[in-house]
Design an enzyme around this catalytic site. Structure first.
Site, PDB file in Angstrom:
ATOM      1  N   SER A  54      11.156  22.662  -2.889  1.00 49.66           N
ATOM      2  CA  SER A  54      12.464  22.625  -2.478  1.00 49.66           C
ATOM      3  C   SER A  54      12.720  23.879  -1.629  1.00 49.66           C
ATOM      4  CB  SER A  54      13.274  22.446  -3.595  1.00 49.66           C
ATOM      5  OG  SER A  54      14.639  22.141  -3.355  1.00 49.66           O
ATOM      6  N   ASP A  71      13.575  15.417  -3.595  1.00 48.98           N
ATOM      7  CA  ASP A  71      13.051  16.551  -4.183  1.00 48.98           C
ATOM      8  C   ASP A  71      11.894  16.745  -5.079  1.00 48.98           C
ATOM      9  OD1 ASP A  71      13.445  19.372  -5.492  1.00 48.98           O
ATOM     10  OD2 ASP A  71      15.294  19.705  -4.291  1.00 48.98           O
TER      11      ASP A  71
END
Length: 342
Positions: free
Chosen positions: A126, A238
């Site tokens: 991320s 993610d």
């Protein structure tokens, strides 16, 4: 005949001038007659040599025992052995997710670079994939800081107007590719990988080649905030859903030591009033449980004091970077020892 203090063939008696000097000074050396240099030499195995050797060696040996300064004395300690330098260990930097808190990664990198400690590989999840990709592309820490302090986060907000997410995420991919000069990951001077999760199988995936912007976009595609990213017919979201701080990925890529940077928020007292805050709190709770076990496998874990900062608060960038610097500086000596650079 000339009187000299040695025999032509008695090399062993001349081995140590300092020893012989002491013997002379203490009358332990006797002068013997030998032939002139141009006379017929005595054979080495001649009884004359043997007899003379016996007369000379006894007082010489006694003198060497008496005077401890003789270099060849049996009592002299051997020279100390110099230990070999410790082996250089391959090490990886694992950068965790945390949106705006990811600015702390910049401070960690600044301290490492100033100390000359460059990892063999960088893995990010991320926000960690964003910072990691820029640094691994060859950007130095000073340039990384300038980008972190100057970029306009609103420019990354490309609204999706979709039932699946608020933002597209394409603006983020374009931002990354622009700063890495559109080079694929495998062309970076430092080895790099971003992690993401296959939305259909739940499997953690590693992007270590190909389009850097697309890899970072997939790694940072928080469900509900960014649209899932399609790559080769699959959808990815993610990486923090499966691995908030990618320690195991760094190990799998060959790192013998792993420095982990955990910037995740703690679930306590986080606001959940908006849709975005509710989604982030949900991910935070899940990440807290997932990440704790994986972080135990790191050799050293840094936790910059940014955990109570909002994931969408970019107003205190210098302070967040400074927290990363402080966390790394406090553990720098320890990390040097762990990787054999102490």
């Amino acid at each position: 005949m000339e009187t000299r203090e040695t025999y032509q063939d008695e090399v062993d008696l001349n081995a140590n001038d300092s020893c012989l000097s002491r013997l002379r000074n203490n009358n332990l050396w006797r002068k013997e007659s030998v032939l002139e240099p141009h006379a017929t030499p005595i054979k080495k195995n001649s009884p004359l040599i043997g007899a003379a050797r016996g007369r000379l060696m006894l007082p010489a040996a006694l003198g060497c025992v008496f005077f401890q300064g003789c270099a060849n004395s049996p009592g002299a300690p051997p020279p100390p052995e110099v230990p070999p330098p410790p082996p250089r260990l391959r090490w990886g930097l694992a950068l965790g997710g945390g949106a705006a808190r990811g600015l702390a990664h910049v401070g960690v990198i600044e301290v490492l670079e100033r100390a000359g400690l460059i990892p063999d590989l960088v893995v990010g999840t991320s926000a960690g994939s964003l910072v990691g990709a820029l640094w691994a592309s060859g950007m130095d820490a000073a340039s990384l800081r300038r980008v972190a302090l100057s970029f306009d986060q609103s420019a990354l907000g490309d609204w999706a107007f979709s039932t699946r997410a608020l933002l597209k995420g394409q603006a983020l991919a374009d931002f990354v590719n622009r700063h890495v000069e559109n080079r694929p990951i495998e062309k970076f001077p430092r080895r790099f990988a971003a992690t993401a999760v296959d939305l259909w199988s739940g499997q953690l995936m590693i992007f270590d080649k190909g389009n850097a912007g697309l890899a970072v976009r997939a790694s940072a595609a928080v469900p509900g905030v960014f649209q899932p990213v399609q790559v080769a017919g699959r959808e990815y979201v993610d990486g923090g859903l499966a691995s908030p701080v990618p320690v195991r990925t760094a190990r799998g890529m060959g790192a013998q030591r792993v420095l982990a940077v955990d910037i995740s928020a703690k679930p306590l007292f986080q606001s959940t009033q908006s849709l975005g805050e509710l989604l982030m709190q949900t991910i935070t709770i899940m990440g807290e449980h997932l990440g704790s076990q994986e972080l135990r496998e790191a050799d050293l874990t840094l936790r910059p004091q940014v955990t109570q900062r909002s994931a969408i608060d970019f107003s205190t960038r210098p302070e967040a970077i400074a927290e990363g610097e402080k966390a790394m500086a406090a553990e720098l000596a320890n990390w040097r020892k762990l990787i054999g650079r102490g």
